[in-house]
Structures are given as structure tokens and as C-alpha cells.
Design a protein around this motif. Structure first.
Motif, PDB file in Angstrom:
ATOM      1  N   SER A 112      90.032 -61.289 -39.367  1.00 23.92           N
ATOM      2  CA  SER A 112      90.665 -62.608 -39.206  1.00 23.92           C
ATOM      3  C   SER A 112      89.570 -63.667 -39.257  1.00 23.92           C
ATOM      4  O   SER A 112      88.377 -63.356 -39.125  1.00 23.92           O
ATOM      5  N   GLY A 148      88.833 -65.835 -37.044  1.00 26.32           N
ATOM      6  CA  GLY A 148      88.126 -65.859 -35.751  1.00 26.32           C
ATOM      7  C   GLY A 148      87.077 -64.764 -35.662  1.00 26.32           C
ATOM      8  O   GLY A 148      85.977 -64.973 -35.154  1.00 26.32           O
ATOM      9  N   GLY A 203      89.049 -74.387 -38.892  1.00 23.44           N
ATOM     10  CA  GLY A 203      89.967 -73.466 -39.560  1.00 23.44           C
ATOM     11  C   GLY A 203      90.515 -72.352 -38.692  1.00 23.44           C
ATOM     12  O   GLY A 203      91.229 -71.480 -39.170  1.00 23.44           O
ATOM     13  N   LEU A 204      90.158 -72.341 -37.399  1.00 25.63           N
ATOM     14  CA  LEU A 204      90.646 -71.280 -36.516  1.00 25.63           C
ATOM     15  C   LEU A 204      91.988 -71.656 -35.891  1.00 25.63           C
ATOM     16  O   LEU A 204      92.282 -72.828 -35.691  1.00 25.63           O
ATOM     17  N   ASP A 205      92.772 -70.638 -35.554  1.00 29.51           N
ATOM     18  CA  ASP A 205      94.004 -70.908 -34.808  1.00 29.51           C
ATOM     19  C   ASP A 205      93.654 -71.056 -33.326  1.00 29.51           C
ATOM     20  O   ASP A 205      92.503 -70.864 -32.913  1.00 29.51           O
ATOM     21  N   ALA A 206      94.660 -71.369 -32.517  1.00 30.87           N
ATOM     22  CA  ALA A 206      94.417 -71.676 -31.093  1.00 30.87           C
ATOM     23  C   ALA A 206      93.722 -70.516 -30.374  1.00 30.87           C
ATOM     24  O   ALA A 206      92.803 -70.713 -29.586  1.00 30.87           O
ATOM     25  N   GLU A 207      94.133 -69.289 -30.717  1.00 29.13           N
ATOM     26  CA  GLU A 207      93.539 -68.127 -30.051  1.00 29.13           C
ATOM     27  C   GLU A 207      92.075 -67.962 -30.459  1.00 29.13           C
ATOM     28  O   GLU A 207      91.196 -67.705 -29.630  1.00 29.13           O
ATOM     29  N   GLY A 208      91.820 -68.146 -31.760  1.00 27.47           N
ATOM     30  CA  GLY A 208      90.444 -68.039 -32.269  1.00 27.47           C
ATOM     31  C   GLY A 208      89.532 -69.079 -31.645  1.00 27.47           C
ATOM     32  O   GLY A 208      88.382 -68.797 -31.287  1.00 27.47           O
ATOM     33  N   ILE A 209      90.062 -70.300 -31.489  1.00 29.58           N
ATOM     34  CA  ILE A 209      89.283 -71.390 -30.876  1.00 29.58           C
ATOM     35  C   ILE A 209      88.925 -71.028 -29.437  1.00 29.58           C
ATOM     36  O   ILE A 209      87.793 -71.193 -28.994  1.00 29.58           O
ATOM     37  N   GLU A 261      88.811 -79.817 -27.904  1.00 29.81           N
ATOM     38  CA  GLU A 261      88.163 -78.538 -27.650  1.00 29.81           C
ATOM     39  C   GLU A 261      86.783 -78.733 -27.035  1.00 29.81           C
ATOM     40  O   GLU A 261      86.399 -78.069 -26.088  1.00 29.81           O
TER      41      GLU A 261
END
Length: 304
Positions: free
Chosen positions: A133, A135, A161-167, A194
Motif C-alpha cells: 500500500s 503507506g 497521497g496517504l489515506d487517514a490510516e496511513g497518515i 496533521e
């Protein structure tokens, strides 16, 4: 306090365009410093000069107190992630890191497993990079930065470019590196909310110039509160407010919403004034401005 990065009148010109105007900046040991600016503000140019990918037009850079030829040695104590690293798509994480370990002359083979443990990729033994992924790819990029056991990380847009979980994973990882390994971090992003959860210091850059440099506490104080209200007649409410408070700072937003930037402590009186004058107040609350709004006000030159 130990200074890790110090720039003196650092300047970069491309052809005739001055991208970075003479810049004095320092990063102290233990800090997580966020460099904040719109795309094109000069963040990546500064990072590329720090890493040696670009030569400054003028000025000086010191890393760990070393400058000139000595910076090459000092750079070994730094980990840079300026652009997404080029990994081999058919290799696993360990195979990719082994390639870079040999290339960079890092003696300890077990360091690969240590860094994969730190970035939480140790269990992904067989997964190839191409199946990662976004992330996971970013975490492997940070693992590569950590291979040489650096004292400082310089990360350009690591959450882009990351989704919320990746961030959230990257944020937790950076906080852990800072707290447990005492690694100082210079990080850039334009996802400001963030950074507010991560950084201890905020440096705002606009057109190659530092326009503000704030501690977390100062920023929290500056991200002032405002009154937000929803009424049935915004024009009438605005007239009443201007009559009662000649220097009131307010904005009328769509759907009859008004935000008031000053007189927050007079909120009760404002509410009563509107109701007594026949304005229907459907919503009335005090909210804190977030970093995003503060930043936009700053880089667009609008006073909050």
C-alpha cells in the motif's frame, strides 16, 4: 542546545528567478520542526540543498556544526527522504534494504531487521514491494532513511497521497522515533492539521521567505478562537454587529453563517443583541481556528 542544521543567508536562484531569498534557519536537537508552505513556496528546494542534491547560489549550510568539505561526513548522521525512493518492485522489503545497505557500505546486516521492526514491516517477509500500500511504501522509505542510524531525519511530504490510516501510522512512527530514539526531525507538508498533531515548532514559508517561526504553544495561542453563528438574516445581523461594534472583524459564509474573529469574550452580549433585535439565531458556538486557517491567513497576507 545543540544545533543540528544551520543555514546562513542561504539563497537559490534558477536562471533569473530567486526561489529562496537569503534564509537563516536552524534546527535544534530534539525538535520536530514542520516546514509549511504551499506547493512552490520553496520547501523542496531547501531540502535538496540540505541533502546536497542542489548547490546553493549563495550562503552556507552547517550540519552538526560542520560546513564546507566536512559536511560530507556530517551527512552520514542525517537521513533524507526528499523524493519517493526508487525501490525494486519484485523485491521484498528486506531484499530492497539489503541492496541499499551494500551500496551505502553499512556493515551491520542485522540493521535491516532492526529498521523493519521499527517501521512495523518486519512481518511482511514475503510481500513484494509492488504489492505494498502507499503507506507501507512510505514506511519502507523511512526504514531506508534509518539504515545508517541517523540523528536527524529530513522528510519532504512523507504523508502526501496517504489515506487517514496511513497518515496516522506515519505520525505515530515519527513521534516514536523522536521520543524513543531522540531523532530530530525536519518535515514538510501542506496537510497542516496533521502537522499540528506532530510538530513542536512551525516554520511558515512563502515565496522562499520565512514569514513566521512559532513554537507549538505560540501557535495554539495564535490559532485564536472565533464565534460561529447561523442566523435567518445574515445581512441584518451584520448591520447590527457593525453598529454595536464599529471595529468588528467578521465574515459572511454561505447558508447564513457568520464568523466573528474578535470580541469572542463578548459572545453572550452579541447573542443577546441579535435575539433582542429580532434575528433568529439557530446556531451559536465558539470554535478554535485550526492551523490551516491561520496558515492561509499568513501566506495569503490576510490578517486573522
Amino acid at each position: 542546545m545543540d544545533i543540528i542544521i544551520q543555514t546562513y543567508q542561504l539563497k537559490k536562484t534558477f536562471k533569473k528567478e530567486v526561489v529562496i531569498k537569503p534564509l537563516d534557519f536552524s534546527l535544534r536537537k530534539g525538535e520536530i520542526c514542520a516546514l509549511i508552505g504551499k506547493n512552490g513556496a520553496g520547501k523542496s528546494t531547501i531540502f535538496k540543498m540540505l541533502s546536497g542534491q542542489l548547490f546553493p547560489t549563495a550562503g552556507d549550510i552547517q550540519l552538526f556544526g560542520k560546513s564546507g568539505k566536512e559536511t560530507a561526513q556530517a551527512k552520514k548522521r542525517m537521513g533524507f527522504m526528499i523524493e519517493a525512493p526508487e525501490f525494486f518492485p519484485d523485491f521484498t522489503a528486506a531484499q530492497n534494504l539489503e541492496y541499499f545497505r551494500i551500496q551505502r557500505g553499512i556493515a551491520e546486516k542485522e540493521r535491516i531487521y532492526e529498521v523493519l521492526q521499527i517501521v512495523d514491516l518486519a512481518k511482511q517477509k514475503k510481500k513484494r514491494f509492488r504489492d505494498y500500500s502507499m503507506g507501507m511504501k512510505q514506511r519502507l522509505g523511512i526504514a531506508l532513511c534509518l539504515l545508517s542510524s541517523p540523528d536527524c531525519l529530513v522528510l519532504d511530504e512523507p504523508i502526501n497521497g496517504l489515506d487517514a490510516e496511513g497518515i496516522m501510522e506515519i505520525r505515530k512512527l515519527l513521534l516514536k522515533l523522536n521520543e524513543e530514539k531522540q531523532i530530530s526531525i525536519l518535515v514538510s507538508s501542506h496537510i497542516l492539521t496533521e502537522l499540528q498533531l506532530l510538530a513542536t515548532r512551525f516554520v511558515f514559508i512563502k515565496n522562499g521567505v520565512i514569514v513566521d517561526d512559532l513554537s507549538k504553544k505560540t501557535l495554539d495561542d495564535k490559532s485564536k478562537k472565533q464565534i460561529r453563528l447561523k442566523v435567518d438574516d445574515a445581512a441584518k445581523a451584520a448591520r447590527l454587529l457593525e453598529q454595536a461594534y464599529p471595529d468588528i472583524q467578521y465574515k459572511i459564509l454561505p447558508n447564513h453563517i457568520i464568523t466573528i474573529q474578535n470580541y469572542v469574550e463578548e459572545s453572550g452580549e452579541i447573542n443577546r443583541l441579535l435575539i433582542d433585535s429580532g434575528v433568529l439565531v439557530m446556531e451559536f458556538r465558539i470554535e478554535a481556528l485550526n492551523l490551516e486557517e491561520y496558515f492561509l491567513g499568513l501566506v495569503e497576507g490576510v490578517e486573522k
